[in-house]
Design an enzyme around this catalytic site. Sequence first.
Site, PDB file in Angstrom:
ATOM      1  N   PRO A 151      40.683 -26.676 -46.630  1.00  0.00           N
ATOM      2  CA  PRO A 151      40.078 -28.000 -46.858  1.00  0.00           C
ATOM      3  C   PRO A 151      39.299 -28.432 -45.628  1.00  0.00           C
ATOM      4  O   PRO A 151      39.803 -28.358 -44.497  1.00  0.00           O
ATOM      5  CB  PRO A 151      41.287 -28.907 -47.111  1.00  0.00           C
ATOM      6  CG  PRO A 151      42.374 -27.979 -47.551  1.00  0.00           C
ATOM      7  CD  PRO A 151      42.141 -26.698 -46.810  1.00  0.00           C
TER       8      PRO A 151
ATOM      9  N   SER B 133      41.120 -27.206 -39.129  1.00  0.00           N
ATOM     10  CA  SER B 133      40.259 -26.280 -38.382  1.00  0.00           C
ATOM     11  C   SER B 133      39.597 -25.225 -39.257  1.00  0.00           C
ATOM     12  O   SER B 133      39.676 -24.028 -38.989  1.00  0.00           O
ATOM     13  CB  SER B 133      41.056 -25.607 -37.255  1.00  0.00           C
ATOM     14  OG  SER B 133      41.409 -26.551 -36.285  1.00  0.00           O
TER      15      SER B 133
ATOM     16  N   GLY C 233      41.408 -31.882 -40.421  1.00  0.00           N
ATOM     17  CA  GLY C 233      42.265 -31.540 -39.293  1.00  0.00           C
ATOM     18  C   GLY C 233      42.987 -30.227 -39.429  1.00  0.00           C
ATOM     19  O   GLY C 233      44.028 -30.026 -38.797  1.00  0.00           O
TER      20      GLY C 233
ATOM     21  N   ASP D 131      43.068 -25.197 -31.197  1.00  0.00           N
ATOM     22  CA  ASP D 131      42.817 -24.648 -32.525  1.00  0.00           C
ATOM     23  C   ASP D 131      42.452 -23.170 -32.448  1.00  0.00           C
ATOM     24  O   ASP D 131      42.942 -22.349 -33.221  1.00  0.00           O
ATOM     25  CB  ASP D 131      41.672 -25.392 -33.210  1.00  0.00           C
ATOM     26  CG  ASP D 131      41.927 -26.886 -33.306  1.00  0.00           C
ATOM     27  OD1 ASP D 131      42.970 -27.342 -32.796  1.00  0.00           O
ATOM     28  OD2 ASP D 131      41.081 -27.594 -33.890  1.00  0.00           O
TER      29      ASP D 131
END
Length: 331
Positions: free
Chosen positions: A111, A117, A115, A163
């Site tokens: 998605p 990444s 949030g 990330d």
Amino acid sequence: MLIETRAYARAGLLGNPSDGFFGKTIAISVRNFGASVTLYPSPELHIEPQPQDTNVFRSLHHLRDSVSMLGYHGGVPLLKAAIKKFAEYCEKENIRLPNQNFSIRYNTSIPRQVGLSGSSAIIVATFRALMQFYNVEIPLPVLPNLVLATETDELGITAGLQDRVIQCYEGCVYMNFDKAIMEQQGHGAYEPLDSRLLPRLYIAYNTDLGKQSGQVHNDVKSRWLKGEPIVVETMSAIADVARQGREAMLQRDAEALNALVNRNFDLRAQIYNISDRNRSLIETARSCGASASFTGSGGSIIGLYRDDAMLNRLFVSLKKINARVIKPYVV
């Protein structure tokens, strides 16, 4: 020769967002969602666009929704930037690449802008495919730096190393971005943790809440650089949450971890503006008895739950505010 590579979504568990402030974090890779890259030899270098890269829309509203979710350019600029950065790295390291062209395409189930990444996962998968195609080995601690530089230097995306580290290492990783360590070795100290030490975790996300992380971080970053006491002290406290979390994990202290997840968000809320809808995610999860904090810059949350009954309450309650709940598959 057909090469297929993958990189997975990620969730910051503790210490987020101190990675951009010489802090400490713990993050997990979330294998429920991933980005894949397919690469094969071809006469010319060809980047194959995907449906989300289209400039043809069903209506004005379709264009609006598409841009809101995918940005203005889709994923093709990510591939271009990664290929350019890979070529520059090889040139800098005096790695002579054979004169071989390829076609490359991507696919993603992550998605976007919540949030998890999604953009950096596409870049990581691209680097992995290029490394395999050209038989080039990039040291694992260095690879996250290149992925980050692809986003910051080439695409103007404001981001941190956390990330990219977890997407390159995968599993569960404790990261120390202490300034002295970063200056000495050019990257942080990364310690993989046994994911079997993790307690019961859930992730909830709402695709309507996505924000570009750079827009979220810019104001706090400038305040931190100016040495504003509340920002400096709070960011240091957020980093220490990750240090304490590492100890709690090693001691299998789920109760302490639960409290630290909540403390992470509560500290963040002291210096960041939290939208009502993002705060609703946190409050709804906590009303079910679970802990809750952001996985990234907003749009998705992570926390601990006690048992299946609590997990069911999370499913039901968060669905009412248009949020989907998953159990992250880490290993």
